[in-house]
Design a protein around this motif. Structure first.
Motif, PDB file in Angstrom:
ATOM      1  N   GLU A 194       1.112  -1.176   0.563  1.00 16.05           N
ATOM      2  CA  GLU A 194      -0.171  -0.041   0.191  1.00 16.05           C
ATOM      3  C   GLU A 194       1.058   1.020   0.101  1.00 16.05           C
ATOM      4  OE1 GLU A 194      -2.359  -0.445   3.064  1.00 16.05           O
ATOM      5  OE2 GLU A 194      -3.059  -1.975   2.660  1.00 16.05           O
ATOM      6  N   ALA A 195       0.747   2.072  -0.547  1.00 14.73           N
ATOM      7  CA  ALA A 195       0.659   3.624  -0.218  1.00 14.73           C
ATOM      8  C   ALA A 195       1.532   4.388   0.735  1.00 14.73           C
ATOM      9  CB  ALA A 195       0.373   4.798  -1.768  1.00 14.73           C
ATOM     10  N   GLU A 196       2.387   4.875   0.912  1.00 11.13           N
ATOM     11  CA  GLU A 196       2.618   5.715   2.576  1.00 11.13           C
ATOM     12  C   GLU A 196       3.061   7.254   1.869  1.00 11.13           C
ATOM     13  OE1 GLU A 196       3.162   6.756   5.646  1.00 11.13           O
ATOM     14  OE2 GLU A 196       2.036   5.202   6.788  1.00 11.13           O
ATOM     15  N   LEU A 197       2.960   7.741   2.675  1.00 11.51           N
ATOM     16  CA  LEU A 197       3.633   9.688   2.708  1.00 11.51           C
ATOM     17  C   LEU A 197       4.516   9.838   1.465  1.00 11.51           C
ATOM     18  CD1 LEU A 197       3.330  12.560   3.839  1.00 11.51           C
ATOM     19  CD2 LEU A 197       5.962  11.872   5.633  1.00 11.51           C
ATOM     20  N   GLN A 198       5.512   9.314   0.930  1.00  9.83           N
ATOM     21  CA  GLN A 198       6.403   9.239  -0.044  1.00  9.83           C
ATOM     22  C   GLN A 198       5.850   8.175  -1.074  1.00  9.83           C
ATOM     23  OE1 GLN A 198       6.876  12.642   0.635  1.00  9.83           O
ATOM     24  NE2 GLN A 198       8.018  13.177   2.323  1.00  9.83           N
ATOM     25  N   ARG A 199       6.034   8.522  -1.745  1.00  5.64           N
ATOM     26  CA  ARG A 199       5.979   8.406  -3.179  1.00  5.64           C
ATOM     27  C   ARG A 199       6.898   7.437  -3.688  1.00  5.64           C
ATOM     28  NH1 ARG A 199       6.512  11.412  -8.102  1.00  5.64           N
ATOM     29  NH2 ARG A 199       5.502   9.764  -9.359  1.00  5.64           N
ATOM     30  N   GLN A 200       8.340   7.386  -3.034  1.00  6.49           N
ATOM     31  CA  GLN A 200       9.261   6.494  -3.050  1.00  6.49           C
ATOM     32  C   GLN A 200       9.164   5.065  -2.360  1.00  6.49           C
ATOM     33  OE1 GLN A 200       9.685   9.204  -2.578  1.00  6.49           O
ATOM     34  NE2 GLN A 200      10.511  10.173  -4.533  1.00  6.49           N
ATOM     35  N   GLN A 201       7.817   4.969  -1.211  1.00  5.28           N
ATOM     36  CA  GLN A 201       8.026   3.645  -0.421  1.00  5.28           C
ATOM     37  C   GLN A 201       6.989   3.015   0.145  1.00  5.28           C
ATOM     38  OE1 GLN A 201       7.403   7.082   2.883  1.00  5.28           O
ATOM     39  NE2 GLN A 201       8.496   5.755   3.639  1.00  5.28           N
ATOM     40  N   VAL A 202       6.334   2.505  -0.062  1.00  2.97           N
ATOM     41  CA  VAL A 202       5.502   0.921   0.419  1.00  2.97           C
ATOM     42  C   VAL A 202       5.556   1.311   1.789  1.00  2.97           C
ATOM     43  CG1 VAL A 202       4.803   1.212  -2.576  1.00  2.97           C
ATOM     44  CG2 VAL A 202       6.744  -0.513  -1.024  1.00  2.97           C
ATOM     45  N   GLU A 203       3.960  -0.332   1.739  1.00  8.78           N
ATOM     46  CA  GLU A 203       3.722  -0.303   3.573  1.00  8.78           C
ATOM     47  C   GLU A 203       3.170  -2.031   3.117  1.00  8.78           C
ATOM     48  OE1 GLU A 203       2.246   1.001   7.283  1.00  8.78           O
ATOM     49  OE2 GLU A 203       0.290   1.530   5.903  1.00  8.78           O
ATOM     50  N   THR A 204       3.314  -2.367   3.949  1.00 11.54           N
ATOM     51  CA  THR A 204       3.059  -4.067   4.049  1.00 11.54           C
ATOM     52  C   THR A 204       2.462  -4.169   5.308  1.00 11.54           C
ATOM     53  OG1 THR A 204       5.301  -4.852   4.560  1.00 11.54           O
ATOM     54  CG2 THR A 204       5.017  -4.629   1.938  1.00 11.54           C
ATOM     55  N   ASP A 205       2.089  -5.053   5.381  1.00 15.12           N
ATOM     56  CA  ASP A 205       1.239  -5.566   6.968  1.00 15.12           C
ATOM     57  C   ASP A 205       0.655  -7.000   6.662  1.00 15.12           C
ATOM     58  OD1 ASP A 205      -1.434  -5.832   5.439  1.00 15.12           O
ATOM     59  OD2 ASP A 205      -1.770  -4.072   6.232  1.00 15.12           O
ATOM     60  N   THR A 206      -0.001  -7.499   8.276  1.00 11.97           N
ATOM     61  CA  THR A 206      -0.386  -9.131   8.245  1.00 11.97           C
ATOM     62  C   THR A 206      -1.148  -8.576   8.427  1.00 11.97           C
ATOM     63  OG1 THR A 206       0.645  -9.298  10.270  1.00 11.97           O
ATOM     64  CG2 THR A 206       2.015  -9.500   8.344  1.00 11.97           C
ATOM     65  N   VAL A 207      -2.438  -9.820   8.734  1.00  9.93           N
ATOM     66  CA  VAL A 207      -3.237  -9.740   9.151  1.00  9.93           C
ATOM     67  C   VAL A 207      -2.963 -10.950  10.868  1.00  9.93           C
ATOM     68  CG1 VAL A 207      -5.097 -10.378   7.433  1.00  9.93           C
ATOM     69  CG2 VAL A 207      -4.098 -12.482   8.498  1.00  9.93           C
ATOM     70  N   PRO A 208      -4.172 -10.629  11.491  1.00 12.03           N
ATOM     71  CA  PRO A 208      -3.846 -11.239  12.878  1.00 12.03           C
ATOM     72  C   PRO A 208      -3.618 -12.315  12.620  1.00 12.03           C
ATOM     73  CG  PRO A 208      -5.280  -9.454  13.345  1.00 12.03           C
ATOM     74  CD  PRO A 208      -5.326  -9.810  11.951  1.00 12.03           C
TER      75      PRO A 208
END
Length: 348
Positions: free
Chosen positions: A27-41
């Motif tokens: 997913e996108a974050e504050l800056q266009r040079q980074q992305v975010e990943t996550d996990t479900v519980p």
């Protein structure tokens, strides 16, 4: 994670096209040079480790389709020229907070742990405060800033500290005090919204969890698993202390800031502030104190052996900052630092 060019190692502003919205993708974050990943519980470390690796692979695949790579580094070793994602909230932040927002290309690792109520959550926040700096020291992974060695193991912590709400918080005592404090901070007009409550640990806005936010992102996936194991054990230990009627340690926030600065400067290579005595000790001694503190919870959660093994491996190979510096000392090439980290991000 950062998006980087496979050849030069420099960050690239491709977040809009890399984040295509596919399930399990970045997913996108504050800056266009980074992305975010996550996990479900998750309920087990094995489950978490599998999810972390799968999400990293999905992010790498999405980046590869756009001829770039993802790398789990808390700051870019090479010079960066961040550009803000064109979303209304992010653009407002860039305008309101000027260089603080515009230069904020850093990557952290947040761990959520479920709590049963705000009462338990605030009790946990009050009791884990002295231990968080040790987690920063263990995950320190940002020695370079704008193409230079910053002299810090976690320079991300220094950059992140520019936000007006960042860092340790005072003892709250009750959910009422916590929520009144948050509302007063918003009413001051300094923060845009509750999402900008950047305490080292906070109650989540969206989930029934406490959220620990102090750590750098970990290049090696196993280090992120270790972080999660220790955070969960810290939360469980604090909740047990609360249920037993044990008061939180009355550590002043000024001393917590000293401990965080020391961890940011030294990582695992020098001294840390001992969470109990508040005196300087070798980093390994502070880590051992943390393990001793949470061992009963680790044991009951079934995580003791894994946490001890992962800690031993981390101490053996060193924190992320020291590994980055070793690569640079060997090659004299910051691009080589990035390439090594790209490989470790997926292989580690």
């Amino acid at each position: 994670m950062l998006l980087v060019d496979p050849g030069s190692g420099a960050t690239v502003a491709l977040a809009e096209v890399v984040t295509g919205g596919a399930e399990g993708g970045p997913e996108a974050e504050l800056q266009r040079q980074q992305v975010e990943t996550d996990t479900v519980p998750c309920t087990t470390l094995d489950e978490l480790a599998g999810q972390l690796r799968a999400r990293r692979r999905a992010a790498a695949d999405a980046a590869g389709r756009e001829n770039c790579q993802v790398v789990a580094l808390a700051t870019s070793p090479l010079a960066v020229y961040p550009s803000t994602m064109p979303k209304e909230r992010y653009l407002r932040m860039a305008k309101e907070y000027a260089l603080t927002a515009q230069e904020q290309l850093t990557c952290g690792c947040h761990v959520h742990v479920r709590v049963e109520s705000d009462d338990e959550g605030v009790a946990v926040l009050d009791r884990i405060r002295p231990w968080l700096a040790v987690l920063l020291g263990m995950t320190a992974n940002s020695p370079f800033w704008q193409g230079h060695d910053s002299g810090y193991a976690s320079y991300r912590q220094q950059v992140w500290g520019r936000w007006p709400s960042a860092g340790p918080a005072e003892l709250f005592g009750t959910p009422k005090t916590y929520h009144e404090t948050v509302q007063a901070m918003i009413d001051s007009g300094v923060l845009l919204d509750e999402g900008m409550i950047y305490f080292d640990a906070r109650l989540s806005r969206h989930y029934p969890t406490v959220e620990i936010r102090i750590a750098d992102v970990c290049t090696v996936a196993d280090d992120a698993v270790l972080l999660a194991a220790l955070v969960r054990a810290l939360v469980e230990t604090a909740a047990r202390e609360w249920r037993a009627g044990d008061p939180p340690p009355p550590v002043r926030t000024e001393l917590l800031r000293m401990a965080s600065w020391r961890a940011s400067r030294s990582g695992l290579e020098g001294e840390l502030v001992h969470p109990v005595t508040l005196r300087p000790v070798p980093a390994r001694e502070a880590v051992r104190a943390l393990l001793d503190h949470v061992t009963p919870a680790l044991t009951d959660l079934g995580d003791r052996q894994a946490a001890f093994d992962l800690t031993a491996r981390l101490l053996d190979r060193g924190d992320g900052a020291s590994r980055q510096r070793l690569t640079y000392d060997r090659t004299g090439d910051l691009a080589a630092v990035v390439r090594a980290a790209v490989e470790q991000t997926l292989r580690g």
